[in-house]
Design an enzyme around this catalytic site. Structure first.
Site, PDB file in Angstrom:
ATOM      1  CB  SER A   1      -0.880   0.003   1.257  1.00 31.34           C
ATOM      2  OG  SER A   1      -1.515   1.246   1.465  1.00 31.34           O
TER       3      SER A   1
ATOM      4  CE1 TYR B   1      -4.160  -1.954   5.226  1.00 33.33           C
ATOM      5  CE2 TYR B   1      -3.307   0.174   4.527  1.00 33.33           C
ATOM      6  CZ  TYR B   1      -3.754  -1.092   4.214  1.00 33.33           C
ATOM      7  OH  TYR B   1      -3.777  -1.506   2.912  1.00 33.33           O
TER       8      TYR B   1
END
Length: 225
Positions: free
Chosen positions: A128, A141
Site C-alpha cells: 500500500s 494499518y
C-alpha cells in the site's frame, strides 16, 4: 506445463481482478476464508481451484498447503484495514492487524518456500502507499504495511533464487475502500481511485518481467480527475 499461481483474498475486488488477469497463462489456486465466497469467481474462471482457509489459523494453513510441491507465483492480497488514532486503538486491534497483514503472510510463505524454490518462483506482496508513509488515523494499518515491506526485503536477500515484488498502490475502488471512505465520513467516488484492473495489470507486468530482471517495487498512484 503451465505455471501455477496462488492468490489469497481472491473472492472479490483486487484479488478477483488479479485472478482474471493471470488466468490465461496460469493454473490458479484462489484463496478465501470460505469456499462459498469463491463461488462467483470460480464460476467465471472454471479451471481455477479453491484454496479455502483462514490464513490466521496456522494449523489449517499447514494442512491446506500439503500436496503443493511446486508453485510459480504466490500473490499475497488478503488483508484487513482497521483505522483509528493511536489514542483510540486497542491492543487487540494492533494484534489482529499484524496477525492478518504480516504474520499470516510470513507463515504461508514459509510453508510454501519448498514449492517456490522448486519452481524458481515469484512472491508478490500487495502492499500500500501506507507501506511507504503513515498518515494520522492509519497507524496500525501503516505499521503492518511497513512490516510487510521489511518482510519482502528480507525474503529477497534470503532467497536469491526467488523474485520478490512489493506492489504499493494508492487507493483502489473496491468494497473495502468504500467502507474506509464511509468510516472517514466521506462520500465514495470510484473515479477518484485506481481500478482493480489497473493494479492487477501491474501484478502481471511484474510476473511477466523477463528472467534477467527483478522488479523489486512498483508504486502506483491514481491520476487526479
Amino acid at each position: 506445463m503451465r505455471p501455477t499461481a496462488l492468490i489469497t483474498g481472491a473472492s472479490r475486488g483486487l484479488g478477483a481482478a488479479i485472478a482474471r488477469e493471470l488466468a490465461p497463462g496460469h493454473d490458479l489456486l484462489l484463496g478465501a476464508r470460505k469456499e462459498d465466497a469463491l463461488k462467483p469467481i470460480l464460476t467465471e474462471l472454471e479451471a481455477a481451484k479453491p484454496f479455502p482457509v483462514d490464513l490466521t489459523d496456522h494449523a489449517a494453513v499447514a494442512a491446506a498447503v500439503k500436496g503443493i510441491d511446486r508453485l510459480d507465483v504466490l500473490v499475497h492480497n488478503a488483508g484487513i484495514a482497521d483505522l483509528g488514532t493511536v489514542a483510540e486503538t486497542s491492543a487487540e486491534v494492533w494484534r489482529n492487524t499484524m496477525e492478518a497483514n504480516v504474520i499470516a503472510v510470513a507463515e504461508l510463505t514459509r510453508l510454501l518456500l519448498p514449492a517456490l524454490r522448486a519452481a524458481g518462483g515469484h512472491v508478490v506482496l500487495i502492499n500500500s502507499g501506507a507501506g511507504l508513509r503513515a498518515n494520522a488515523g492509519w497507524g496500525p494499518y501503516a505499521a503492518s504495511k511497513f512490516a510487510l515491506r521489511a518482510l519482502g526485503d528480507a525474503l529477497r536477500h534470503e532467497e536469491p533464487t526467488l523474485r520478490v515484488t512489493s506492489i504499493h498502490p494508492g487507493r483502489i475502488a473496491t468494497d473495502m475502500q468504500r467502507e474506509i471512505v464511509e468510516a472517514e465520513g466521506g462520500e465514495f467516488d470510484a473515479d477518484q481511485f485506481l481500478t482493480p484492473e489497473t493494479v492487477a495489470r501491474a501484478v502481471r507486468t511484474a510476473i511477466d518481467t523477463a528472467p534477467d530482471g527483478h522488479p523489486t517495487e512498483i508504486v502506483l498512484r491514481p491520476i487526479a480527475r
